[in-house]
Write a protein that holds these residues in place. Structure first.
Motif, PDB file in Angstrom:
ATOM      1  N   LYS A 268     -16.299  -9.894  -8.491  1.00 44.33           N
ATOM      2  CA  LYS A 268     -17.084  -8.528  -9.040  1.00 44.33           C
ATOM      3  C   LYS A 268     -17.385  -7.830  -7.663  1.00 44.33           C
ATOM      4  CE  LYS A 268     -20.540 -10.787 -10.854  1.00 44.33           C
ATOM      5  NZ  LYS A 268     -20.338 -12.386 -10.543  1.00 44.33           N
ATOM      6  N   ASP A 269     -17.250  -8.438  -6.482  1.00 52.20           N
ATOM      7  CA  ASP A 269     -17.452  -7.789  -5.320  1.00 52.20           C
ATOM      8  C   ASP A 269     -16.166  -6.737  -5.068  1.00 52.20           C
ATOM      9  OD1 ASP A 269     -19.599  -9.059  -4.778  1.00 52.20           O
ATOM     10  OD2 ASP A 269     -18.885 -10.527  -3.616  1.00 52.20           O
ATOM     11  N   VAL A 270     -15.229  -6.958  -5.638  1.00 52.07           N
ATOM     12  CA  VAL A 270     -13.909  -6.137  -5.349  1.00 52.07           C
ATOM     13  C   VAL A 270     -13.651  -5.199  -6.422  1.00 52.07           C
ATOM     14  CG1 VAL A 270     -11.243  -6.175  -4.942  1.00 52.07           C
ATOM     15  CG2 VAL A 270     -12.880  -8.139  -4.046  1.00 52.07           C
ATOM     16  N   LYS A 271     -13.622  -4.150  -6.161  1.00 49.33           N
ATOM     17  CA  LYS A 271     -13.311  -3.059  -7.112  1.00 49.33           C
ATOM     18  C   LYS A 271     -12.235  -2.092  -6.717  1.00 49.33           C
ATOM     19  CE  LYS A 271     -17.279  -3.787  -9.256  1.00 49.33           C
ATOM     20  NZ  LYS A 271     -17.217  -4.593 -10.592  1.00 49.33           N
ATOM     21  N   ILE A 272     -11.179  -1.778  -7.542  1.00 48.48           N
ATOM     22  CA  ILE A 272      -9.773  -1.058  -7.310  1.00 48.48           C
ATOM     23  C   ILE A 272      -9.797  -0.150  -8.203  1.00 48.48           C
ATOM     24  CG2 ILE A 272      -7.223  -1.326  -6.962  1.00 48.48           C
ATOM     25  CD1 ILE A 272      -8.814  -3.225  -5.227  1.00 48.48           C
ATOM     26  N   SER A 273      -9.730   1.079  -7.881  1.00 44.15           N
ATOM     27  CA  SER A 273      -9.629   2.244  -8.526  1.00 44.15           C
ATOM     28  C   SER A 273      -8.273   2.855  -8.906  1.00 44.15           C
ATOM     29  CB  SER A 273     -10.107   3.527  -7.814  1.00 44.15           C
ATOM     30  OG  SER A 273      -9.050   3.796  -6.739  1.00 44.15           O
ATOM     31  N   GLU A 274      -8.253   3.460  -9.949  1.00 42.19           N
ATOM     32  CA  GLU A 274      -6.627   3.878 -10.459  1.00 42.19           C
ATOM     33  C   GLU A 274      -6.237   4.683  -9.343  1.00 42.19           C
ATOM     34  OE1 GLU A 274      -5.113   3.213 -13.278  1.00 42.19           O
ATOM     35  OE2 GLU A 274      -6.880   1.847 -14.035  1.00 42.19           O
ATOM     36  N   GLY A 275      -6.739   5.513  -8.566  1.00 39.06           N
ATOM     37  CA  GLY A 275      -6.148   6.184  -7.584  1.00 39.06           C
ATOM     38  C   GLY A 275      -5.513   5.377  -6.402  1.00 39.06           C
ATOM     39  N   GLU A 276      -6.260   4.078  -6.143  1.00 37.81           N
ATOM     40  CA  GLU A 276      -5.793   3.162  -5.180  1.00 37.81           C
ATOM     41  C   GLU A 276      -4.417   2.277  -5.848  1.00 37.81           C
ATOM     42  OE1 GLU A 276      -9.181   0.969  -2.762  1.00 37.81           O
ATOM     43  OE2 GLU A 276      -9.652   0.949  -4.937  1.00 37.81           O
ATOM     44  N   VAL A 277      -4.486   2.345  -7.113  1.00 33.24           N
ATOM     45  CA  VAL A 277      -3.312   1.691  -7.475  1.00 33.24           C
ATOM     46  C   VAL A 277      -2.131   2.652  -7.594  1.00 33.24           C
ATOM     47  CG1 VAL A 277      -2.239   0.772  -9.915  1.00 33.24           C
ATOM     48  CG2 VAL A 277      -4.477  -0.017  -9.132  1.00 33.24           C
ATOM     49  N   SER A 278      -2.367   3.919  -8.067  1.00 30.25           N
ATOM     50  CA  SER A 278      -1.230   5.024  -7.645  1.00 30.25           C
ATOM     51  C   SER A 278      -0.706   5.066  -6.494  1.00 30.25           C
ATOM     52  CB  SER A 278      -1.815   6.293  -8.447  1.00 30.25           C
ATOM     53  OG  SER A 278      -2.208   6.232  -9.778  1.00 30.25           O
ATOM     54  N   SER A 279      -1.800   5.233  -5.423  1.00 26.28           N
ATOM     55  CA  SER A 279      -1.350   5.399  -4.030  1.00 26.28           C
ATOM     56  C   SER A 279      -0.628   4.200  -3.680  1.00 26.28           C
ATOM     57  CB  SER A 279      -2.542   5.675  -3.257  1.00 26.28           C
ATOM     58  OG  SER A 279      -3.119   6.827  -3.618  1.00 26.28           O
ATOM     59  N   PHE A 280      -0.836   3.064  -3.907  1.00 24.96           N
ATOM     60  CA  PHE A 280       0.064   1.719  -3.382  1.00 24.96           C
ATOM     61  C   PHE A 280       1.293   1.783  -4.208  1.00 24.96           C
ATOM     62  CE2 PHE A 280       0.902  -2.707  -4.273  1.00 24.96           C
ATOM     63  CZ  PHE A 280       0.836  -3.029  -3.066  1.00 24.96           C
ATOM     64  N   MET A 281       1.472   2.142  -5.414  1.00 26.46           N
ATOM     65  CA  MET A 281       2.825   2.145  -6.298  1.00 26.46           C
ATOM     66  C   MET A 281       3.613   3.415  -5.603  1.00 26.46           C
ATOM     67  SD  MET A 281       2.845  -0.354  -8.074  1.00 26.46           S
ATOM     68  CE  MET A 281       4.566   0.104  -8.868  1.00 26.46           C
ATOM     69  N   ALA A 282       2.915   4.320  -4.993  1.00 27.90           N
ATOM     70  CA  ALA A 282       3.744   5.502  -4.663  1.00 27.90           C
ATOM     71  C   ALA A 282       4.469   5.207  -3.164  1.00 27.90           C
ATOM     72  CB  ALA A 282       2.871   6.778  -4.360  1.00 27.90           C
ATOM     73  N   THR A 283       4.081   4.277  -2.570  1.00 24.86           N
ATOM     74  CA  THR A 283       4.793   3.788  -1.339  1.00 24.86           C
ATOM     75  C   THR A 283       5.935   2.743  -1.482  1.00 24.86           C
ATOM     76  OG1 THR A 283       3.462   1.853  -0.821  1.00 24.86           O
ATOM     77  CG2 THR A 283       2.418   3.930  -0.281  1.00 24.86           C
TER      78      THR A 283
END
Length: 307
Positions: free
Chosen positions: A10-25
């Motif tokens: 619950k301490d860890v939150k991942i946003s859609e933006g982070e996922v998209s940025s990660f997949m763009a690399t």
């Protein structure tokens, strides 16, 4: 001593933006595809059947005449059955009381879940059909196949975002665990550190050269036992055991320390093979130098942060 302190997801939150940025690399794409490839079985769907059945139970003590009578019951019932009324008849007629209450519904099941004659018949049938009488060790069955799922593999494109989120979550968890451990290291002592993590301290008990692992630390090996012999009293050490980070401190010792330089030399070639001849010779030498009465032993205080 060992104290476990899991990182709460619950301490860890991942946003859609982070996922998209990660997949763009390129690195993100490579890591995500590698995870999918290495864990391909997780994305496989085995062939499955959803079925209902009506059972007339038999017993080992049944005579041939009794068994014939029980089979006759299904022979009379069979012509009356349709996919539409099968569930109603199952509720009234089936001896399988566990499934009878739900109209004989067995849900979806894969191969290996049912007894062989039942499985072979169910998987050979078409959706919406009713079987003839099937005999198993439980008795006589009539089967209705309501649905079927073919074996399949979920495509990478459908799960790549979920995998990327999982990888990012694990990375953040690791960073959070490291930060908590670093903070705990500055707490001044093992009990203070455990308090910061909301954990409790456990004793490992004595460890000798003959130990196969460190008590209370799952996944520890003989090599970890040798490492523990190099510890100095009063210091807190950070070490990873099979994916779990520990803070370890020596409580007391008997005998002499292992030469850490020798340990490093053997650590380069020794992984987990206890049959390694060089390692065996070294440990045998240590055991000869230290009799059983004075063989090195220690108890440790530690706490673990699971990653």
């Amino acid at each position: 001593s060992v104290v476990k302190a899991d990182v709460d997801t619950k301490d860890v939150k991942i946003s859609e933006g982070e996922v998209s940025s990660f997949m763009a690399t390129e690195k993100g794409k490579e890591q995500t595809l590698k995870y999918y490839t290495d864990n391909n079985d997780r994305y496989k769907q085995e062939e499955q059947v959803r079925a209902r059945h009506i059972l007339v139970k038999t017993e080992e003590t049944d005579t041939d005449e009794v068994r014939a009578m029980k089979r006759k019951k299904l022979e009379i019932l069979l012509p009356k059955l349709t996919p539409g009324n099968f569930a109603d008849y199952a509720k009234k007629e089936s001896d399988d009381k566990g499934s009878a209450v739900s109209g004989g519904d067995l849900g979806f099941f894969g191969r290996g879940r049912m007894v062989k004659p039942f499985e072979e018949k169910a998987f050979s049938m078409k959706k919406g059909t009713i079987s003839d009488i099937v005999e198993t060790r439980f008795g006589y069955h009539v089967i209705l196949v309501e649905d079927k799922k073919e074996a399949s593999v979920t495509p990478f494109e459908k799960v790549k975002s979920r995998i990327a989120r999982q990888l990012l979550t694990e990375k953040k968890q690791l960073a959070l665990a490291g930060a908590r451990i670093d903070g705990a290291l500055k707490a001044g002592g093992i009990f203070e550190a455990a308090k910061l993590l909301g954990s409790r301290v456990e004793e490992t008990g004595k460890i000798s050269m003959k130990s196969s692992g460190i008590p209370k630390i799952a996944g520890s090996t003989v090599n970890d036992v040798l490492w523990s012999f190099t510890l100095e009293k009063g210091k807190i050490y950070k070490r990873n055991f099979s994916g779990d980070n520990y803070l370890v401190t020596l409580k007391y010792r008997e005998g002499a320390n292992v030469d850490s330089r020798k340990l490093d030399e053997f650590g380069k070639t020794y992984i987990s093979d206890r049959g390694n001849l060089e390692f065996q010779r070294y440990s045998d030498t240590l055991r000869k130098e230290w009799s059983d009465k004075v063989v090195f032993s220690r108890a440790m205080r530690a706490f673990v942060q699971k990653e």
